[in-house]
Design a protein around this motif. Structure first.
Motif, mmCIF file in Angstrom:
data_model
loop_
_atom_site.group_PDB
_atom_site.id
_atom_site.type_symbol
_atom_site.label_atom_id
_atom_site.label_comp_id
_atom_site.label_asym_id
_atom_site.label_seq_id
_atom_site.Cartn_x
_atom_site.Cartn_y
_atom_site.Cartn_z
ATOM 1 N N THR A 1 0.861 -1.181 0.000
ATOM 2 C CA THR A 1 0.000 0.000 0.000
ATOM 3 C C THR A 1 0.898 1.231 0.000
ATOM 4 O OG1 THR A 1 -0.151 0.023 2.403
ATOM 5 C CG2 THR A 1 -1.891 -1.148 1.204
ATOM 6 N N ILE A 2 0.384 2.307 -0.575
ATOM 7 C CA ILE A 2 1.196 3.509 -0.716
ATOM 8 C C ILE A 2 0.357 4.730 -0.379
ATOM 9 C CG2 ILE A 2 0.686 3.646 -3.189
ATOM 10 C CD1 ILE A 2 3.517 4.769 -3.591
ATOM 11 N N THR B 1 5.759 13.647 0.778
ATOM 12 C CA THR B 1 6.320 12.446 1.384
ATOM 13 C C THR B 1 5.595 11.207 0.864
ATOM 14 O OG1 THR B 1 4.839 12.604 3.283
ATOM 15 C CG2 THR B 1 7.015 13.630 3.506
ATOM 16 N N CYS B 2 6.289 10.094 0.967
ATOM 17 C CA CYS B 2 5.758 8.819 0.494
ATOM 18 C C CYS B 2 5.965 7.775 1.588
ATOM 19 C CB CYS B 2 6.505 8.413 -0.776
ATOM 20 S SG CYS B 2 5.904 6.888 -1.515
ATOM 21 N N VAL B 3 4.900 7.045 1.888
ATOM 22 C CA VAL B 3 4.960 5.988 2.888
ATOM 23 C C VAL B 3 4.391 4.720 2.264
ATOM 24 C CG1 VAL B 3 4.128 5.221 5.144
ATOM 25 C CG2 VAL B 3 4.715 7.624 4.786
ATOM 26 N N GLY B 4 5.063 3.610 2.472
ATOM 27 C CA GLY B 4 4.574 2.331 1.978
ATOM 28 C C GLY B 4 4.528 1.307 3.088
ATOM 29 N N THR B 5 3.552 0.419 3.034
ATOM 30 C CA THR B 5 3.470 -0.680 3.990
ATOM 31 C C THR B 5 3.230 -1.967 3.222
ATOM 32 O OG1 THR B 5 1.101 -0.331 4.320
ATOM 33 C CG2 THR B 5 2.588 0.755 5.875
ATOM 34 N N ASP B 6 3.680 -3.069 3.804
ATOM 35 C CA ASP B 6 3.523 -4.365 3.154
ATOM 36 C C ASP B 6 3.436 -5.441 4.227
ATOM 37 O OD1 ASP B 6 3.685 -5.986 0.560
ATOM 38 O OD2 ASP B 6 5.241 -6.916 1.788
ATOM 39 N N GLY B 7 2.374 -6.217 4.201
ATOM 40 C CA GLY B 7 2.190 -7.270 5.189
ATOM 41 C C GLY B 7 2.829 -8.589 4.800
ATOM 42 N N GLY B 8 3.471 -8.650 3.639
ATOM 43 C CA GLY B 8 4.061 -9.904 3.170
ATOM 44 C C GLY B 8 5.550 -9.950 3.392
ATOM 45 N N SER B 9 6.300 -9.626 2.351
ATOM 46 C CA SER B 9 7.755 -9.760 2.393
ATOM 47 C C SER B 9 8.464 -8.528 2.925
ATOM 48 C CB SER B 9 8.280 -10.084 0.992
ATOM 49 O OG SER B 9 7.909 -9.062 0.079
ATOM 50 N N GLY B 10 7.741 -7.436 3.142
ATOM 51 C CA GLY B 10 8.348 -6.208 3.647
ATOM 52 C C GLY B 10 8.761 -5.280 2.517
ATOM 53 N N ILE B 11 8.996 -4.020 2.870
ATOM 54 C CA ILE B 11 9.332 -2.988 1.885
ATOM 55 C C ILE B 11 10.818 -3.033 1.549
ATOM 56 C CG2 ILE B 11 9.433 -0.489 1.477
ATOM 57 C CD1 ILE B 11 6.598 -1.643 1.466
ATOM 58 N N ARG B 12 11.132 -3.074 0.257
ATOM 59 C CA ARG B 12 12.521 -3.005 -0.211
ATOM 60 C C ARG B 12 12.907 -1.574 -0.540
ATOM 61 N NH1 ARG B 12 13.678 -6.347 -5.264
ATOM 62 N NH2 ARG B 12 12.686 -4.593 -6.270
ATOM 63 N N SER B 13 12.011 -0.813 -1.200
ATOM 64 C CA SER B 13 12.365 0.555 -1.556
ATOM 65 C C SER B 13 11.135 1.438 -1.658
ATOM 66 C CB SER B 13 13.127 0.592 -2.886
ATOM 67 O OG SER B 13 12.288 0.174 -3.944
ATOM 68 N N SER C 1 3.599 14.859 -7.617
ATOM 69 C CA SER C 1 4.750 14.040 -7.251
ATOM 70 C C SER C 1 4.316 12.584 -7.277
ATOM 71 C CB SER C 1 5.253 14.400 -5.859
ATOM 72 O OG SER C 1 5.783 15.704 -5.856
ATOM 73 N N THR C 2 5.112 11.767 -7.939
ATOM 74 C CA THR C 2 4.798 10.346 -8.061
ATOM 75 C C THR C 2 5.881 9.536 -7.363
ATOM 76 O OG1 THR C 2 3.666 10.719 -10.148
ATOM 77 C CG2 THR C 2 4.370 8.466 -9.689
ATOM 78 N N CYS C 3 5.447 8.571 -6.597
ATOM 79 C CA CYS C 3 6.358 7.737 -5.817
ATOM 80 C C CYS C 3 6.079 6.267 -6.130
ATOM 81 C CB CYS C 3 6.128 8.005 -4.330
ATOM 82 S SG CYS C 3 7.172 7.033 -3.225
ATOM 83 N N THR C 4 7.126 5.453 -6.045
ATOM 84 C CA THR C 4 7.011 4.018 -6.266
ATOM 85 C C THR C 4 7.489 3.277 -5.027
ATOM 86 O OG1 THR C 4 7.384 4.315 -8.623
ATOM 87 C CG2 THR C 4 7.729 2.105 -7.756
ATOM 88 N N VAL C 5 6.702 2.286 -4.612
ATOM 89 C CA VAL C 5 7.058 1.428 -3.478
ATOM 90 C C VAL C 5 7.184 0.004 -4.009
ATOM 91 C CG1 VAL C 5 6.303 0.504 -1.260
ATOM 92 C CG2 VAL C 5 5.874 2.896 -1.815
ATOM 93 N N THR C 6 8.293 -0.667 -3.669
ATOM 94 C CA THR C 6 8.527 -2.046 -4.098
ATOM 95 C C THR C 6 8.806 -2.902 -2.876
ATOM 96 O OG1 THR C 6 9.481 -1.226 -6.161
ATOM 97 C CG2 THR C 6 9.944 -3.520 -5.597
ATOM 98 N N ASN D 1 6.844 -6.928 -5.935
ATOM 99 C CA ASN D 1 5.547 -6.295 -6.191
ATOM 100 C C ASN D 1 5.708 -4.786 -6.062
ATOM 101 O OD1 ASN D 1 4.146 -8.860 -6.317
ATOM 102 N ND2 ASN D 1 4.410 -8.948 -4.106
ATOM 103 N N THR D 2 5.120 -4.036 -6.990
ATOM 104 C CA THR D 2 5.316 -2.594 -7.037
ATOM 105 C C THR D 2 3.986 -1.858 -7.035
ATOM 106 O OG1 THR D 2 7.369 -2.865 -8.266
ATOM 107 C CG2 THR D 2 6.334 -0.729 -8.405
ATOM 108 N N ALA D 3 3.935 -0.754 -6.287
ATOM 109 C CA ALA D 3 2.772 0.137 -6.277
ATOM 110 C C ALA D 3 3.258 1.547 -6.578
ATOM 111 C CB ALA D 3 2.074 0.100 -4.920
ATOM 112 N N THR D 4 2.444 2.307 -7.288
ATOM 113 C CA THR D 4 2.783 3.687 -7.605
ATOM 114 C C THR D 4 1.643 4.578 -7.149
ATOM 115 O OG1 THR D 4 4.043 2.977 -9.526
ATOM 116 C CG2 THR D 4 3.387 5.269 -9.476
ATOM 117 N N GLY D 5 1.991 5.708 -6.551
ATOM 118 C CA GLY D 5 0.982 6.660 -6.102
ATOM 119 C C GLY D 5 1.453 8.071 -6.367
ATOM 120 N N SER D 6 0.518 9.009 -6.392
ATOM 121 C CA SER D 6 0.905 10.398 -6.611
ATOM 122 C C SER D 6 -0.029 11.330 -5.859
ATOM 123 C CB SER D 6 0.920 10.736 -8.101
ATOM 124 O OG SER D 6 -0.355 10.571 -8.653
#
Length: 170
Positions: A84-85, A102-114, A136-141, A146-151
């Motif tokens: 989620t982003i 600012t950009c915040v990401g969460t992940d309940g599986g393998s955890g956030i890499r970037s 502003s567009t941010c990417t969370v992987t 798995n990748t999510a993009t938000g802006s």
């Protein structure tokens, strides 16, 4: 692919199995093949058949005297869910102010890499110019890829110059 090097200093290896736990308490085995000329055993298994979550794979080896070894365990996570982003920026900054998104990401599986905007950081700043509009567009992987993009976007608050119109009547 799952690979294991299995050796016995005095006897021949007779059986090797790779025992998978599919997170449903219904373990299953796969019999690997031995690569010609060495002690590497390999099995090809499509982990997409497993449910999401934590899993383990144990290597079991028996020699010709039926001595068993179960000491090698590999743990892994199956994660197919995108993170989620949340991207936040001030909605109407004043002209000349510094706008920080600012950009915040969460992940309940393998955890956030970037987490990164185009600048490679988890936040980006710019100065608000009169009449400007920006996004502003941010990417969370996550660690599974798995990748999510938000802006988020913002518009410079319009400045008003003094004066008033009014009328009186009488």
């Amino acid at each position: 692919n799952f690979n294991a090097t299995v050796t016995d200093a005095t006897l021949n290896i007779s059986v090797v199995t790779f025992d998978f736990d599919n997170a449903t308490s219904a373990a299953f085995n796969n019999t690997p093949t031995r690569q010609a000329g060495d002690d590497v055993w390999s099995v090809r298994y499509n982990v997409s058949e497993l449910v999401e979550g934590n899993h383990s794979m144990s290597v079991r080896a028996n020699d010709t005297e039926n001595n068993s070894n179960w000491t090698q365990v590999v743990r892994f996570i199956v994660d197919r869910t995108v993170p989620t982003i949340t991207v936040t920026c001030p909605s109407s900054p004043a002209e000349g102010s510094v706008v920080t998104c600012t950009c915040v990401g969460t992940d309940g599986g393998s955890g956030i890499r970037s987490i990164a905007f185009s600048n490679g950081l988890s936040s980006e700043s710019t100065t608000a110019v009169a009449g400007s509009h920006a996004s502003s567009t941010c990417t969370v992987t996550d660690h599974a890829g798995n990748t999510a993009t938000g802006s988020a976007s913002w518009v410079t608050a319009s400045s008003t110059s003094g004066g008033s119109a009014g009328g009186g009547g009488g």
